[in-house]
Enzyme design. Structure first.
Site, PDB file in Angstrom:
ATOM      1  N   ILE A  24     -53.911 -16.734  47.398  1.00 19.18           N
ATOM      2  CA  ILE A  24     -55.325 -17.076  47.708  1.00 19.18           C
ATOM      3  C   ILE A  24     -56.085 -17.386  46.404  1.00 19.18           C
ATOM      4  CG2 ILE A  24     -55.935 -15.589  49.674  1.00 19.18           C
ATOM      5  CD1 ILE A  24     -56.662 -13.396  47.908  1.00 19.18           C
ATOM      6  N   GLY A  25     -55.171 -17.554  45.221  1.00 14.41           N
ATOM      7  CA  GLY A  25     -55.558 -17.868  44.123  1.00 14.41           C
ATOM      8  C   GLY A  25     -54.665 -17.787  43.000  1.00 14.41           C
ATOM      9  N   GLY A  27     -54.923 -16.901  38.650  1.00 13.19           N
ATOM     10  CA  GLY A  27     -55.793 -16.380  37.442  1.00 13.19           C
ATOM     11  C   GLY A  27     -54.699 -16.339  36.280  1.00 13.19           C
ATOM     12  N   GLY A  28     -54.827 -17.299  35.437  1.00 15.26           N
ATOM     13  CA  GLY A  28     -53.778 -17.155  34.142  1.00 15.26           C
ATOM     14  C   GLY A  28     -52.439 -17.190  34.738  1.00 15.26           C
ATOM     15  N   PHE A  29     -51.420 -16.283  34.369  1.00 14.80           N
ATOM     16  CA  PHE A  29     -50.229 -16.399  34.741  1.00 14.80           C
ATOM     17  C   PHE A  29     -49.910 -15.413  35.904  1.00 14.80           C
ATOM     18  CE2 PHE A  29     -49.666 -17.139  30.199  1.00 14.80           C
ATOM     19  CZ  PHE A  29     -48.712 -18.311  30.209  1.00 14.80           C
ATOM     20  N   ALA A  30     -51.011 -15.193  36.651  1.00  9.18           N
ATOM     21  CA  ALA A  30     -50.760 -14.477  37.599  1.00  9.18           C
ATOM     22  C   ALA A  30     -51.122 -15.113  39.055  1.00  9.18           C
ATOM     23  CB  ALA A  30     -51.862 -13.344  37.803  1.00  9.18           C
ATOM     24  N   VAL A  32     -52.218 -14.563  43.016  1.00 11.40           N
ATOM     25  CA  VAL A  32     -53.194 -13.468  43.935  1.00 11.40           C
ATOM     26  C   VAL A  32     -52.699 -14.078  45.367  1.00 11.40           C
ATOM     27  CG1 VAL A  32     -55.183 -12.243  44.472  1.00 11.40           C
ATOM     28  CG2 VAL A  32     -54.738 -13.344  42.245  1.00 11.40           C
ATOM     29  N   ASP A 139     -65.555 -11.543  29.066  1.00 10.14           N
ATOM     30  CA  ASP A 139     -65.007 -12.740  29.838  1.00 10.14           C
ATOM     31  C   ASP A 139     -66.289 -12.967  30.955  1.00 10.14           C
ATOM     32  OD1 ASP A 139     -64.235 -15.230  30.344  1.00 10.14           O
ATOM     33  OD2 ASP A 139     -62.221 -14.665  31.181  1.00 10.14           O
TER      34      ASP A 139
END
Ligand code: H91
Length: 679
Positions: A24-25, A27-30, A32, A139
């Site tokens: 679903i998305g 983020g950085g090296f992740a 999701v 952030d």
């Protein structure tokens, strides 16, 4: 027998307790993914990180996990479980179907002062709590605020947060976060107080909510830094004097002149229409143990309530923590506190999977290369419930097949109620004991609540100062004009791009929850039919071509709300549909209406413009997967554009989804693509 809680946890722990669905998305090296906790049936977000990709970022992940274990608040995304294998780290997190606040703002162009106040109070509440626990977030931005199923905000991404050992009053040195939201003292490399820097970011965030663009913006990093250091920005005419004043008080260059979060709690602008300060304390303190959830868990573990309580209180962030917290979340949302008992779960076999995933092959998910194909039919039916565009008949015949958690209120007959509120002998026994103990426990709870105590320590933590981050940019391009194709001719074009080159030139608090639209309810009417909103244009500061921008502004200000970034499940019939025509969907806030009726024409318009904008793309049916690269070939942005058919009005729409990259650069780029495509 004791419940197995061995280390290190294996990757199959994940599949033992969760069904894993599509991405679903990122983020950085992740990455999701959407998941479902099998025992409770609750949806979760699964953040997946490959250890080998993390490299120097591994400490950031540890920081985030530690912070999230300590933070439990109604406006902070809840961490349920951490699973670590030799190669991967999985974080099981509260699922927020509304997606990012960023997408919500840009879909509406900007928010009214009233709606902004609803959200801003929640942000102040979360931040006051974070600071009270000794952390600075560092952030804060609308991409890091998600909207849950009740239209409440949840703060995420604690990877950059800091907990100075000497307490929050001690200075930090690391320059981090997104430049546009960074406080002057931070970008100047000075020592700074985390909470003061957070207030500046909250000011930028408040401006973005009220205006739909950033107060300090420039493609050139040095120019951006200069603007931030001066702290001067233009107040658009629609801002009320009260908003202008508050923004000014928050975006003070001198941190000592800036408002403190504690002052924000009862600021006149924040209190307007509420007449009550922001409630910042946690409504779900970790010290409080809920007896109903313990009872249910005890029944399933075949343990005493005492030993179950002891297990939960270890807060190991394993399946026990996850099951308890998910039960608690169900209770708070008025759902019955019940676990799926098919098959019966025992102490030595806490695997809810036995016999459950026989239907693995029954579901196929959209072409997410590495999506784990798992699932059972009841899951399918539930997810379809949340997909407004999937017709009802698809779910029928599926629903009755498995026992599901059913909301009491929705049960038709007393018989059904009885069936759902299963009262087994074990449950009765544990429950009787529970009532006996309850009064005593309630008395204890007040003193058990250890939350909201500011944490203090002695040593000062000084961080090294890395060079400031610069937004990636590059200029190479591959020109390929007039690529005309139909969905049957899948096309992949490589172009190098830079977002800039491609971009648009160069808990309820009282009332005021007008905005508390239900999951499916929408502001579609307001947006589609309000002349005031429709005619409003976006004005991007720091660049010149206002005519073009105005056109671009309308592209995003189209219909909104509904479930963003949700399931694209391709059952065989839906795969056929992809061959035969575009998906039929309901209008949502990430869909731009075209006013056109021929989907192939819209698709071709998009495909022909992408090379010009230096966007690499891969077309599959009516979905175009796009990415931009920097000079070094590094992927700077990934997003999808999908040509869809809308019901009402009967026009073609383009669904947008950002998977990776800077949110504002994405906004400008997609606006540019869609407006240049004459959509
Ligand atoms: N941004 C910083 O795109 C760019 C739906 C969706 C639903 C979510 C729950 C938790 C998280 C993301 C969710 C989500 C990253 C989550 C929580 C933490 C965290 C990360 C993600 C994106 C990543 C995907 C997100 C939105 C933010 C969706 N996402 N759609 N529930 O660190 Cl604490 Cl990376």
């Amino acid at each position: 027998m004791p419940v197995e809680r061995t280390e290190p946890r294996r990757a199959d722990e994940l599949h033992k307790y969760y069904e894993v669905h599509e991405t679903i998305g990122t983020g950085g090296f992740a990455k999701v993914k959407l998941g479902r906790h099998i025992l409770t049936g609750e949806k979760v977000a699964i953040k997946i990180m490959q250890k080998k990709d993390l490299g120097d970022d591994l400490p950031r992940v540890k920081v985030e996990i530690e912070a999230m274990k300590n933070l439990s608040h109604q406006h902070i995304c809840r961490l349920y479980q951490v699973i670590e294998s030799s190669t991967q780290i999985f974080m099981i997190l509260e699922y927020c179907p509304g997606g990012e606040l960023f997408d919500y703002i840009i879909a509406k162009d900007r928010l009214s002062e009233e709606e902004t106040r609803v959200f801003f109070r929640q942000i102040v509440s979360a931040m006051a709590y974070v600071h009270s626990q000794g952390y600075a977030h560092r952030d804060l931005k609308p991409e890091n605020l998600l909207i849950d199923g009740d239209h409440n905000l949840k703060l995420i991404d604690f990877g950059l947060c800091a907990k100075p050992k000497g307490g929050l009053g001690y200075e930090l040195m690391t320059c981090c976060g997104s430049p546009a939201y960074a406080a002057p003292e931070l970008i100047q490399g000075k020592a700074y107080i985390g909470s003061e820097a957070d207030v500046w970011s909250m000011g930028v965030l408040l401006f973005a909510l009220l205006c739909g663009y950033l107060p300090f913006d420039d493609d050139n990093c040095m120019v951006l830094y200069r603007k931030i250091s001066r702290g001067t920005y233009d107040n658009p005419p629609w801002l009320s004097p009260g908003s202008v004043l508050l923004l000014n008080q928050m975006m003070q260059v001198d941190p000592k002149l800036r408002l403190a979060v504690r002052q924000l709690l009862e600021h006149p602008w924040v209190m307007k229409d509420y007449n009550t300060p922001v409630e910042w304390y946690s409504k779900q303190p970790l010290g409080h143990i809920d007896e109903d959830c313990i009872t249910e868990l005890a029944v399933n573990l075949k343990r005493s309530r005492e030993s179950t309580t002891a297990l939960v209180k270890e807060w190991r962030y394993d399946h026990i923590t996850a099951t308890y917290l998910l039960l608690l979340s169900m209770k708070q949302r008025g759902k019955p506190v019940r676990l799926n008992t098919e098959p019966r779960v025992t102490e030595d076999d806490f695997s809810p999977l036995h016999g459950r995933l026989q239907n693995k092959e029954a579901l196929h998910y959209a072409d997410d290369d590495d999506a784990v194909i798992l699932g059972s039919l009841d899951l399918c039916s539930d997810f379809i419930d949340d997909c407004p565009w999937v017709s009802r008949h698809t779910t029928q015949g599926v629903r009755g097949e498995t026992e599901r958690i059913i909301d009491d209120k929705k049960l038709a007959s007393p018989l059904e109620k009885k069936r759902c509120n299963r009262s087994t002998p074990e449950r009765r026994k544990v429950t009787a004991q529970h009532h006996q103990d309850r009064r005593h426990k309630e008395r204890q709870q007040a003193s058990e609540n250890k939350e909201n105590v500011a944490q203090q320590d002695k040593d000062v933590e000084i961080f090294a100062l890395p060079p400031p981050r610069t937004p990636a940019s590059s200029k190479k391009s591959t020109h390929l004009k007039n690529v005309l194709t139909t969905p049957s001719q899948n096309v992949s074009i490589g172009g190098k791009s830079t977002p800039k080159a491609a971009g648009a030139s160069d808990s309820k608090e009282p009332v005021k929850r007008k905005a508390a639209e239900s999951k499916e309810s929408t502001n579609i009417d307001i947006l589609a039919f309000s002349p005031e909103r429709r005619s409003r244009s976006l004005d991007f500061p720091g660049s010149g071509d206002s005519g073009r921008k105005r056109r671009a502004g309308r592209v995003f200000g189209s219909l909104e709300r509904g479930l963003d970034k949700v399931i694209t499940m391709l059952t065989p019939s839906k795969r056929r549909a992809q061959r035969d025509g575009p998906r039929k969907i309901k209008a949502q806030y990430n869909v731009t209406l075209t006013g056109q009726t021929n989907p192939d024409q819209v698709l071709n318009q998009i495909l022909s413009i992408l090379p010009e904008k230096n966007v690499d793309f891969r077309q599959k049916g009516y979905t175009v997967k796009c990415k931009t690269l920097d000079d070094f070939g590094k992927v700077t942005m990934v997003f999808e554009l999908e040509v869809c058919q809308l019901h009402r009005p009967e026009v073609v729409g383009v669904r947008r989804q950002r998977l990776k990259g800077d949110a504002w650069v994405y906004k400008h780029l997609v606006e540019d693509i869609l407006s240049t495509s004459c959509i």
